[in-house]
Scaffold this active site. Structure first.
Site, mmCIF file in Angstrom:
data_model
loop_
_atom_site.group_PDB
_atom_site.id
_atom_site.type_symbol
_atom_site.label_atom_id
_atom_site.label_comp_id
_atom_site.label_asym_id
_atom_site.label_seq_id
_atom_site.Cartn_x
_atom_site.Cartn_y
_atom_site.Cartn_z
ATOM 1 N N HIS A 1 0.804 -1.219 0.000
ATOM 2 C CA HIS A 1 0.000 0.000 0.000
ATOM 3 C C HIS A 1 0.839 1.272 0.000
ATOM 4 O O HIS A 1 0.299 2.362 -0.146
ATOM 5 C CB HIS A 1 -0.937 0.014 1.214
ATOM 6 C CG HIS A 1 -1.990 -1.049 1.168
ATOM 7 N ND1 HIS A 1 -2.879 -1.178 0.127
ATOM 8 C CD2 HIS A 1 -2.297 -2.040 2.050
ATOM 9 C CE1 HIS A 1 -3.691 -2.198 0.368
ATOM 10 N NE2 HIS A 1 -3.359 -2.735 1.518
ATOM 11 N N GLN B 1 -0.154 -12.875 6.138
ATOM 12 C CA GLN B 1 -1.249 -12.058 6.657
ATOM 13 C C GLN B 1 -2.592 -12.755 6.480
ATOM 14 O O GLN B 1 -2.913 -13.242 5.394
ATOM 15 C CB GLN B 1 -1.282 -10.697 5.958
ATOM 16 C CG GLN B 1 -0.281 -9.716 6.538
ATOM 17 C CD GLN B 1 -0.527 -8.305 6.044
ATOM 18 O OE1 GLN B 1 0.165 -7.855 5.132
ATOM 19 N NE2 GLN B 1 -1.470 -7.611 6.634
ATOM 20 N N GLU C 1 -6.357 -11.787 6.542
ATOM 21 C CA GLU C 1 -7.193 -10.581 6.513
ATOM 22 C C GLU C 1 -8.396 -10.721 5.590
ATOM 23 O O GLU C 1 -9.051 -9.737 5.269
ATOM 24 C CB GLU C 1 -6.330 -9.375 6.098
ATOM 25 C CG GLU C 1 -5.500 -9.595 4.860
ATOM 26 C CD GLU C 1 -4.483 -8.485 4.601
ATOM 27 O OE1 GLU C 1 -4.543 -7.454 5.277
ATOM 28 O OE2 GLU C 1 -3.642 -8.664 3.705
ATOM 29 N N ASP D 1 -8.330 -4.711 7.175
ATOM 30 C CA ASP D 1 -8.885 -5.529 6.092
ATOM 31 C C ASP D 1 -9.740 -6.663 6.644
ATOM 32 O O ASP D 1 -10.758 -7.032 6.050
ATOM 33 C CB ASP D 1 -7.768 -6.089 5.204
ATOM 34 C CG ASP D 1 -7.285 -5.078 4.180
ATOM 35 O OD1 ASP D 1 -8.034 -4.116 3.914
ATOM 36 O OD2 ASP D 1 -6.178 -5.233 3.663
#
Length: 269
Positions: A61, A163, A165, A191
């Site tokens: 991001h 991750q 999410e 998320d």
């Protein structure tokens, strides 16, 4: 998937003082991390000098390209802090590129199932455990080693963060955490809230959100993996010490804005 008998970041006996994050998490010292989204070698140095243990360079991001990724890893590792790269997705060439900077670990977002986790591990390990290729002088530098020393040690000292999410990630978390070579299960709370609740941030007390975190923790503990998440500030980080092995306290963009906003409020009051 790799043979479970190989040493991992959890079981390695290799002692490299440069691997600050690995050394602290193995010793149960609750290392602290943060995200960096701004592409600047100076930004990387400034954050690295704050007393934290690991910096997650956000190539998912953040505004981080290839050049800044390399420069940031070099600057952070030279200052005795562990650079981790959050890559933009679980693709072989992206993982190879990130690890060839000399990063001490990778964080892979939005892992949905064990097959995706296995592919990440395959791409991040040299043979015979995986299929990572070698051809760069740079990764050894970030570890303070020669290339032959790096080749022998990288498979068991680089930390692979997965991750969780997405809804699928939560559903399949037990199988994901079981994959050999997955070292740390990392919760992306924003998320995760968006996926489960349809909004973010979570209040933190929603039953589905709480149950998901409990399920993720249970899977990590069952399979002997580290358990981590992002938190907003030092207070929530302190609370997280009871439950998590490491946390990332927000990131550079929020930290800069939050400081200015609060100081301007004081100035105008």
């Amino acid at each position: 998937m790799g043979d479970i008998s190989y040493p991992t970041a959890h079981t390695t006996t290799i002692d490299n003082s440069r691997m600050r994050l690995l050394n602290k998490i193995k010793a149960g010292e609750f290392p602290l991390m943060t995200f960096v989204a701004i592409p600047s070698v100076r930004q990387a140095q400034i954050v690295a000098l704050t007393g934290l243990d690991g910096i997650i360079i956000d190539c998912e991001h953040g505004h981080i390209g290839d050049d800044a990724m390399h420069n940031s890893v070099a600057a952070i590792s030279a200052l005795g802090v562990s650079p981790i790269i959050r890559i933009r997705g679980p693709a072989h060439d992206i993982i190879k590129r990130a690890l060839d900077t000399g990063a001490h670990g990778i964080m892979v977002p939005q892992i949905n199932n064990a097959e995706e986790a296995s592919q990440v591990v395959q791409s991040s390990k040299f043979p015979p455990q995986g299929v990572r290729g070698q051809g760069s002088a740079f990764p050894a530098i970030g570890h303070g080693l020669t290339t032959p020393e790096y080749m022998k040690s990288a498979n068991e000292t680089i930390i692979t963060f997965i991750q969780i999410e997405t809804r699928a990630g939560v559903e399949n978390v037990d199988a994901i955490a079981a994959v050999p070579g997955v070292d740390c299960v990392f919760i992306g709370p924003n998320d995760l809230a968006q996926a489960l609740l349809g909004y973010t941030p979570a209040n933190g007390d929603e039953p589905e959100f709480v149950q998901a975190i409990d399920k993720i923790e249970a899977a990590a503990r069952k399979h002997g993996k580290w358990f981590a998440r992002m938190v907003n500030n030092g207070t929530t980080a302190k609370e997280a010490r009871q439950r998590y092995d490491t946390v990332a306290i927000t990131g550079d963009t929020k930290a800069i804005q939050n400081w200015y906003i609060s100081e301007f409020e004081v100035a105008r009051s």
